[in-house]
Write a protein that holds these residues in place. Structure first.
Motif, PDB file in Angstrom:
ATOM      1  N   VAL A  64       0.848  -1.184   0.000  1.00 54.35           N
ATOM      2  CA  VAL A  64       0.000   0.000   0.000  1.00 54.35           C
ATOM      3  C   VAL A  64       0.884   1.234   0.000  1.00 54.35           C
ATOM      4  CG1 VAL A  64      -1.971  -1.119   1.107  1.00 54.35           C
ATOM      5  CG2 VAL A  64      -0.187  -0.117   2.520  1.00 54.35           C
ATOM      6  N   ASN A  65       0.354   2.327  -0.574  1.00 57.07           N
ATOM      7  CA  ASN A  65       1.129   3.555  -0.602  1.00 57.07           C
ATOM      8  C   ASN A  65       0.874   4.378   0.656  1.00 57.07           C
ATOM      9  OD1 ASN A  65      -1.559   3.916  -1.880  1.00 57.07           O
ATOM     10  ND2 ASN A  65      -0.952   6.068  -1.903  1.00 57.07           N
ATOM     11  N   ASP A  66       1.833   5.205   1.033  1.00 53.89           N
ATOM     12  CA  ASP A  66       1.649   6.125   2.144  1.00 53.89           C
ATOM     13  C   ASP A  66       0.628   7.187   1.741  1.00 53.89           C
ATOM     14  OD1 ASP A  66       3.623   4.657   3.347  1.00 53.89           O
ATOM     15  OD2 ASP A  66       5.165   6.199   3.193  1.00 53.89           O
ATOM     16  N   VAL A  67      -0.100   7.715   2.716  1.00 57.17           N
ATOM     17  CA  VAL A  67      -1.150   8.695   2.457  1.00 57.17           C
ATOM     18  C   VAL A  67      -0.827   9.981   3.207  1.00 57.17           C
ATOM     19  CG1 VAL A  67      -3.615   9.203   2.651  1.00 57.17           C
ATOM     20  CG2 VAL A  67      -2.870   6.880   2.192  1.00 57.17           C
ATOM     21  N   THR A  68      -0.984  11.114   2.520  1.00 54.41           N
ATOM     22  CA  THR A  68      -0.731  12.421   3.116  1.00 54.41           C
ATOM     23  C   THR A  68      -2.047  13.086   3.507  1.00 54.41           C
ATOM     24  OG1 THR A  68       1.250  12.677   1.762  1.00 54.41           O
ATOM     25  CG2 THR A  68       0.320  14.681   2.708  1.00 54.41           C
ATOM     26  N   PHE A  69      -2.086  13.578   4.738  1.00 53.67           N
ATOM     27  CA  PHE A  69      -3.243  14.304   5.262  1.00 53.67           C
ATOM     28  C   PHE A  69      -2.801  15.744   5.523  1.00 53.67           C
ATOM     29  CE2 PHE A  69      -4.114   9.952   6.146  1.00 53.67           C
ATOM     30  CZ  PHE A  69      -5.482   9.800   6.258  1.00 53.67           C
ATOM     31  N   LYS A  70      -3.641  16.729   5.129  1.00 54.78           N
ATOM     32  CA  LYS A  70      -3.329  18.134   5.350  1.00 54.78           C
ATOM     33  C   LYS A  70      -4.486  18.804   6.067  1.00 54.78           C
ATOM     34  CE  LYS A  70      -0.527  18.595   1.190  1.00 54.78           C
ATOM     35  NZ  LYS A  70      -0.368  19.307  -0.091  1.00 54.78           N
ATOM     36  N   ARG A  71      -4.137  19.726   6.957  1.00 54.82           N
ATOM     37  CA  ARG A  71      -5.151  20.512   7.649  1.00 54.82           C
ATOM     38  C   ARG A  71      -4.549  21.828   8.111  1.00 54.82           C
ATOM     39  NH1 ARG A  71      -6.166  17.984  13.653  1.00 54.82           N
ATOM     40  NH2 ARG A  71      -4.193  18.634  14.535  1.00 54.82           N
ATOM     41  N   GLY A  72      -5.412  22.762   8.453  1.00 56.49           N
ATOM     42  CA  GLY A  72      -4.959  24.026   8.999  1.00 56.49           C
ATOM     43  C   GLY A  72      -4.468  23.841  10.422  1.00 56.49           C
ATOM     44  N   VAL A  73      -3.415  24.570  10.781  1.00 53.29           N
ATOM     45  CA  VAL A  73      -2.884  24.506  12.148  1.00 53.29           C
ATOM     46  C   VAL A  73      -3.912  25.128  13.084  1.00 53.29           C
ATOM     47  CG1 VAL A  73      -1.052  25.297  13.689  1.00 53.29           C
ATOM     48  CG2 VAL A  73      -0.495  24.595  11.353  1.00 53.29           C
ATOM     49  N   ILE A  74      -4.318  24.374  14.110  1.00 49.65           N
ATOM     50  CA  ILE A  74      -5.332  24.861  15.043  1.00 49.65           C
ATOM     51  C   ILE A  74      -4.841  24.870  16.482  1.00 49.65           C
ATOM     52  CG2 ILE A  74      -7.281  24.197  13.591  1.00 49.65           C
ATOM     53  CD1 ILE A  74      -7.597  21.713  15.444  1.00 49.65           C
ATOM     54  N   GLY A  75      -3.575  24.544  16.703  1.00 54.01           N
ATOM     55  CA  GLY A  75      -3.042  24.577  18.060  1.00 54.01           C
ATOM     56  C   GLY A  75      -3.303  23.311  18.849  1.00 54.01           C
ATOM     57  N   SER A  76      -3.877  22.294  18.256  1.00 55.11           N
ATOM     58  CA  SER A  76      -4.128  21.028  18.944  1.00 55.11           C
ATOM     59  C   SER A  76      -2.864  20.181  18.946  1.00 55.11           C
ATOM     60  CB  SER A  76      -5.246  20.266  18.237  1.00 55.11           C
ATOM     61  OG  SER A  76      -5.355  18.964  18.758  1.00 55.11           O
ATOM     62  N   LEU A  77      -2.616  19.490  20.033  1.00 55.26           N
ATOM     63  CA  LEU A  77      -1.437  18.634  20.152  1.00 55.26           C
ATOM     64  C   LEU A  77      -1.765  17.155  19.985  1.00 55.26           C
ATOM     65  CD1 LEU A  77       0.427  20.387  23.094  1.00 55.26           C
ATOM     66  CD2 LEU A  77       0.885  20.558  20.646  1.00 55.26           C
ATOM     67  N   ARG A  78      -2.990  16.800  19.584  1.00 54.24           N
ATOM     68  CA  ARG A  78      -3.374  15.383  19.488  1.00 54.24           C
ATOM     69  C   ARG A  78      -2.515  14.621  18.487  1.00 54.24           C
ATOM     70  NH1 ARG A  78      -9.120  14.792  18.155  1.00 54.24           N
ATOM     71  NH2 ARG A  78      -8.730  12.618  18.546  1.00 54.24           N
ATOM     72  N   LEU A  79      -2.244  15.216  17.316  1.00 56.13           N
ATOM     73  CA  LEU A  79      -1.387  14.535  16.336  1.00 56.13           C
ATOM     74  C   LEU A  79       0.029  14.384  16.871  1.00 56.13           C
ATOM     75  CD1 LEU A  79      -2.440  16.026  12.894  1.00 56.13           C
ATOM     76  CD2 LEU A  79      -3.015  13.812  13.868  1.00 56.13           C
ATOM     77  N   TYR A  80       0.539  15.430  17.525  1.00 56.84           N
ATOM     78  CA  TYR A  80       1.884  15.360  18.079  1.00 56.84           C
ATOM     79  C   TYR A  80       1.969  14.284  19.163  1.00 56.84           C
ATOM     80  CZ  TYR A  80       6.081  16.345  20.642  1.00 56.84           C
ATOM     81  OH  TYR A  80       7.273  16.201  21.280  1.00 56.84           O
ATOM     82  N   GLN A  81       0.947  14.151  19.987  1.00 56.96           N
ATOM     83  CA  GLN A  81       0.953  13.126  21.038  1.00 56.96           C
ATOM     84  C   GLN A  81       0.985  11.727  20.433  1.00 56.96           C
ATOM     85  OE1 GLN A  81      -2.555  14.500  23.048  1.00 56.96           O
ATOM     86  NE2 GLN A  81      -1.414  15.940  24.338  1.00 56.96           N
ATOM     87  N   TRP A  82       0.249  11.521  19.347  1.00 55.44           N
ATOM     88  CA  TRP A  82       0.282  10.230  18.657  1.00 55.44           C
ATOM     89  C   TRP A  82       1.667   9.995  18.051  1.00 55.44           C
ATOM     90  CZ3 TRP A  82      -2.498   8.971  13.432  1.00 55.44           C
ATOM     91  CH2 TRP A  82      -2.396   7.603  13.169  1.00 55.44           C
ATOM     92  N   LEU A  83       2.224  11.005  17.402  1.00 57.68           N
ATOM     93  CA  LEU A  83       3.565  10.912  16.838  1.00 57.68           C
ATOM     94  C   LEU A  83       4.598  10.621  17.920  1.00 57.68           C
ATOM     95  CD1 LEU A  83       5.481  11.179  14.421  1.00 57.68           C
ATOM     96  CD2 LEU A  83       5.521  13.643  14.841  1.00 57.68           C
TER      97      LEU A  83
END
Length: 150
Positions: A64-83
């Protein structure tokens, strides 16, 4: 459940669940989801004593290929915590990420893509430009092991 119709659905009505059950609000809102796909290799083989002068084709491994997700910066740390979980080696950090395409009035799911055992492999914020008239974008790339469609 996929619904058959004559005209394709527009690609701008979609929900993303990052494996934590949240599809509502700005924490789960994405501007763009890159192409989701898979490819199965074909193995060519021929027995040396085959009477036919041609190869047979066998089904090989699927990737499977890698998938890119884009969004506006909103100050949430949820993605960073998962990373952070992933980079610290937490094997429980792998998630099933679900992308659902909705119909025009957002009353039904028409197609679902499940990215099994997904993990963030790249995260980027910016670029930042004081002269630009745009929102700040953050981008994450997910690698996953299996694609299922419903």
């Amino acid at each position: 459940m996929a619904i058959l119709r004559d005209r394709p659905y527009p690609p701008f009505n979609f929900l993303v669940d990052l494996g934590d059950g949240n599809t509502e609000g700005p924490d789960a809102g994405f501007l763009e989801v890159g192409a989701i796909g898979m490819e199965t290799a074909v193995i060519e083989y021929r027995n040396g004593n085959s009477r036919e002068n041609q190869v047979i084709k066998l089904t090989g491994l699927t990737k499977v290929n890698d998938v890119t997700f884009k969004r506006g910066v909103i100050g949430s740390l949820r993605l960073y915590q998962w990373l952070d979980q992933i980079r610290n080696g937490d094997q429980n950090a792998l998630r099933t990420v679900t992308v659902q395409l909705m119909n025009e009035d957002h009353t039904a799911v028409v197609q679902t893509w499940k990215l099994l055992r997904a993990r963030i492999v790249k995260h980027t914020s910016g670029p930042f430009n004081a002269k630009a008239n745009e929102v700040a974008i953050e981008e994450m790339v997910l690698a996953y092991e299996r694609l299922e469609m419903e």
